[in-house]
Write an enzyme that holds these catalytic residues in place. Structure first.
Site, PDB file in Angstrom:
ATOM      1  CE  LYS A  50      -3.209   3.156   1.519  1.00  0.00           C
ATOM      2  NZ  LYS A  50      -2.075   4.417   1.550  1.00  0.00           N
ATOM      3  CB  SER A  90       1.991   7.609  13.309  1.00  0.00           C
ATOM      4  OG  SER A  90       0.959   6.792  12.893  1.00  0.00           O
ATOM      5  NE  ARG A  91       3.226   5.203  20.942  1.00  0.00           N
ATOM      6  CZ  ARG A  91       3.793   5.500  22.033  1.00  0.00           C
ATOM      7  NH1 ARG A  91       3.159   5.300  23.162  1.00  0.00           N
ATOM      8  NH2 ARG A  91       5.009   6.042  22.354  1.00  0.00           N
ATOM      9  N   GLY A 131       0.241   2.021  13.483  1.00  0.00           N
ATOM     10  CA  GLY A 131       0.938   0.870  13.738  1.00  0.00           C
ATOM     11  C   GLY A 131      -0.112  -0.016  14.608  1.00  0.00           C
ATOM     12  CD  GLU A 184      10.812   2.340  12.901  1.00  0.00           C
ATOM     13  OE1 GLU A 184      10.453   3.129  13.286  1.00  0.00           O
ATOM     14  OE2 GLU A 184      11.515   2.446  11.986  1.00  0.00           O
ATOM     15  CB  CYS A 235      12.853   5.881  13.165  1.00  0.00           C
ATOM     16  SG  CYS A 235      12.124   5.594  11.402  1.00  0.00           S
ATOM     17  CD  GLU A 249       8.821   9.797  16.951  1.00  0.00           C
ATOM     18  OE1 GLU A 249       8.196   8.909  16.704  1.00  0.00           O
ATOM     19  OE2 GLU A 249       9.891   9.760  15.883  1.00  0.00           O
TER      20      GLU A 249
END
Lengths: 527, 527
Positions: free
Chosen positions: A187, A245-246, A249, A268, A305, A395
């Site tokens: 994607k 991003s968290r 994810g 990640e 990152c 972050e």
């Protein structure tokens, strides 16, 4: 080759398909201008088609010879290089990143593909194990048992915005999944659809040139989360690779866990990558460390990152010099174009939130720039506030960092235990710091994937020993890495063959070791 | 040693604690009688204490030398053997399993501990990788990068009812987690609390004899799911090993995924282990296969994860002979005491549900026995019904199996594609079946963890090449095995050290390879 390579089309197997579920345009973040062409976004029917082709290709692709699969990875690298400057220029327009950085990243990406080709040829990843039959053993004979690792199945890959080559369509997740023998459905990241189409078409050409089943690779465009969720929920997809991003994810983790057949997600996600300034190093070279810190923080507008988002030090000699030098360097740092307007806005919001926090002081700010240029920012807070408020531990993607002055080593250790999982931790140390470093190491080993001494966390070598991973929430799965050759293991699983006739055994497990690979025979590694 | 070894107490670190959250008694399934003593069940405070001790022990335990850790595993084996007949007799009373089987299982369990000791000493599991610095490299130098695997953290282990030694307190999950360097907190299976206490105390003695931190091992008793959920939800627990039902395993998966920090769950859950009777083999030895099938089906009252719960054949010569011989053998099969009243009742319900299903015929039933003795049962259904009704595909734990006659090879292949993930698949084949076997193999590789030829799936060798695992729902994670030396990997994660001073490097990564282990240097495996 020229601009006519950009058609706005997805790649589904051997076809180029113009998606009909809405339109997507790339934006030049240095100007805010919309770029040509219009990209057509895919439907769930397109997801279904790509997954069906991937499943159909799987059994044949996973049994390609080591040489054939390695040659395929090398052909992808060749096809990417053959795109020439068209690729670099499109990447510059879509990301605002400078030419030098993008040429370097392209080299890293093709080097990564060639490194995985060498890994495939070497064959250790098969992890062949043979326990020969012991027909005379008492009280029971032992059967002939042989184990190899095979590919998991079709893999869904979600590229990142910040590395349009190395963590995108033909980046590390794709390279390691293809190396393992898994077809890949990508994607594309909406921040660089043009780069995605160019690279996707290059992979598609490599599939054709190597005579592989068309379903080995597909590339989809899509809006929001609809395509992504459909992809992760498709029963033919057996693993997911993601960098971002968290929020993104963890959404994929939830979707994967909610399937009738849960599947692994390698996401990640986020990290603040603590840098420890240990006392002797700080006393010896506080000012130099301050300058070097800002260079690492502001590189690439801080969009890494492994950006050093947290600096920890015990108050003492050299710390004021560090702060002064870093503040001076930061104040002089030019604003740099960020990858997308959305990332720019998230950065502005994140730094404004920190600046307004009643336990946070602003130490320095960088130069102001034009639209979508991120202004570097450096803050200070105290250990208690940092431990108590999770927002201070989040972050802020971009050139933003937080300093904490600890009272003493005990507070530094307590702070370390309170850290979330991280990609990296960095120790600035001299000989006089070894004892303290030794005290900190067990905690850091539990908290991070990579521990550095006297360097900076930005810059991730693609090699055998690299770990670009770490405990949650830096990734979804701290047992792996997304950079380096160990990444191939994410997409493999063991299968055991008991007393299979020689005619049916996989070549990797055949008597006489015809592939000449490392095998473990009765527990002993041999070639 | 005598019966005074049984005190009803948990083991939490160095202490023996009588739980105060209710009482638990073992039941002799051959009589239904309650056994002495009363076991006190633990509270969430006991869970907290065990996890705190495990966390406190972790950093020291994971850095024990290879020799010290191996000696610990061997000491556990010695302490188990030192229990002598007390252990065997208690196990017979608690499980209804015969002496010979239990003595064999004890040997397998101590052998497993000794095998993991040899794995620890050999050191390959560390997977040391060194990429030396390249200071002259252009355009950028390479740092010195070294990778090793370290233990994940404290592990929660849930034992199974059907192997009171090999898959219980000091079974495969515990052995592999301890080998990896992880402290273990065991939740005892309520079916054999006495065996659990005896073995738990043996492990506790081994911890003390080896001078290890007390938190390396704890053993808890508990009712229902409360203790289990508290254990899996404890933030200090970093992985879970489980063998049992699909319901139990998926509940642990959900609890682990719902944590603020999700953790891996290695649950070995359920399988029906298809056996393929290929045409030439069937024509040549249908009757002999029928007899051998029943021997595998009824062994140990069918209470094996790898019990052959599904037989697939193409209608043709030999199949009637197979059915007749199997039905005859099954009709003569004695009823055997099942492990617990609950397992017996689930077995009766499962076989009655199959017998009453309108697409199922009963082919044969075994002898009737006394209380809690399972009566073996064999059924037939058709491929369409099997594919359409998931209940027909569910494991009935015990000596119950289903036959499906396929019209032709195409239907056999279609059925294979419709199978859920399995621990094993078995091919009964002769030379004339090789072509069909070759057609089936890719599907079986995707569906199962172990493929056997001309054997029976019951009996799982503890060795290097074994895979006791398979795609969901046979396990929660098809990338691993719960039996065999590869199981150690479940409890490890990689950490990378960049430019660390020699004084801080782990011994496994030091210059000169002082541990003399296999290491990958610049990608090349060497010792």
């Amino acid at each position: 080759m020229g601009a006519d390579l950009l058609t706005g089309r997805m790649r589904i197997g051997a076809e180029a398909i113009l998606g009909a579920e809405g339109e997507l345009r790339a934006i030049d973040p240095s100007t805010g201008a919309m770029l040509e062409p219009v990209f057509g976004m895919g439907s769930t029917a397109d997801v279904d088609r790509a997954c069906a082709l991937a499943a159909a290709a799987f059994d044949a692709y996973r049994e390609t010879s080591l040489d054939a699969r390695a040659a395929f990875l090398e052909t992808i690298a060749d096809e990417i290089m053959a795109l020439g400057d068209v690729l670099i220029e499109r990447a510059m327009a879509e990301t605002g990143l400078p030419r030098g950085r993008l040429e370097g990243e392209r080299g890293r990406t093709t080097g990564q593909l060639r490194l995985f080709a060498s890994v495939v040829r070497e064959g250790s990843w098969i992890e062949a194990r043979l326990d020969p039959a012991l027909p005379e053993r008492q009280p029971l004979p032992r059967a002939d048992l042989r184990q190899r690792h095979i590919a998991l199945g079709p893999v869904a890959v979600f590229g990142a915005s910040n590395f349009p080559f190395a963590f995108s369509v033909a980046g590390g997740d794709t390279a390691s999944a293809l190396a393992a023998g898994c077809p890949v459905v990508v994607k594309a990241h909406n921040a660089h659809p043009g780069v995605s189409e160019l690279v996707g078409a290059a992979v598609q050409r490599a599939v054709a040139k190597c005579g592989l089943p068309e379903g080995v690779f597909s590339l989809l465009f899509g809006a929001g989360n609809a395509i992504g969720t459909a992809l992760v929920s498709d029963p033919r997809i057996k693993a997911v690779g993601f960098t971002g991003s968290r929020g993104g994810g963890t959404a994929l983790m939830k979707a994967a866990a909610a399937r009738p057949e849960p599947i692994p997600v390698y996401a990640e996600m986020s990290a603040i990558n603590p840098v420890y300034l240990l006392p002797a190093a700080l006393a010896a070279r506080g000012a130099a460390l301050g300058k070097a810190f800002v260079a690492s923080l502001t590189m690439g507008a801080g969009q890494f990152c492994t950006n050093p988002g947290l600096v920890l030090a015990i108050d003492g000699p050299g710390l004021d010099a560090f702060v002064a030098a870093a503040a001076e360097a930061l104040a002089a740092a030019s604003a740099q174009t960020m990858l997308t307007p959305g990332i720019y806005e998230a950065f502005v919001n994140g730094t404004e939130r920190l600046a307004a926090h009643d336990r946070v002081q602003t130490l320095a700010q960088g130069q102001v720039g034009s639209a979508y240029c991120g202004r570097a920012a450096w803050f200070e807070t105290d250990a208690e506030a940092f431990i108590a408020d999770e927002h201070l531990r989040e972050e802020v993607f971009g050139a933003s960092s937080v300093l904490i002055r600890c009272r003493d080593a005990a507070q530094l250790r307590a702070l370390s235990e309170a850290l979330d999982g991280q990609l990296t931790a960095t120790l600035q140390l001299d000989d006089g710091d070894l004892a303290l470093a030794r005290e900190l190491l067990p905690t850091l080993e539990r908290k991070v994937g990579r521990i550095l001494a006297n360097g900076w966390p930005t810059g991730v070598e693609v090699c055998h020993a690299m770990v670009h991973g770490g405990p949650y929430p830096s990734t979804s799965d701290g047992r792996t890495t997304s950079v380096g050759t160990l990444a191939i293991r994410r997409f493999l699983r063991p299968v055991c063959y008991q007393d299979l006739p020689a005619a049916l055994l996989p070549t990797a497990l055949a008597d006489g070791n015809p592939l000449n690979i490392w095998r473990r025979v009765d527990g002993v590694l041999q070639q």
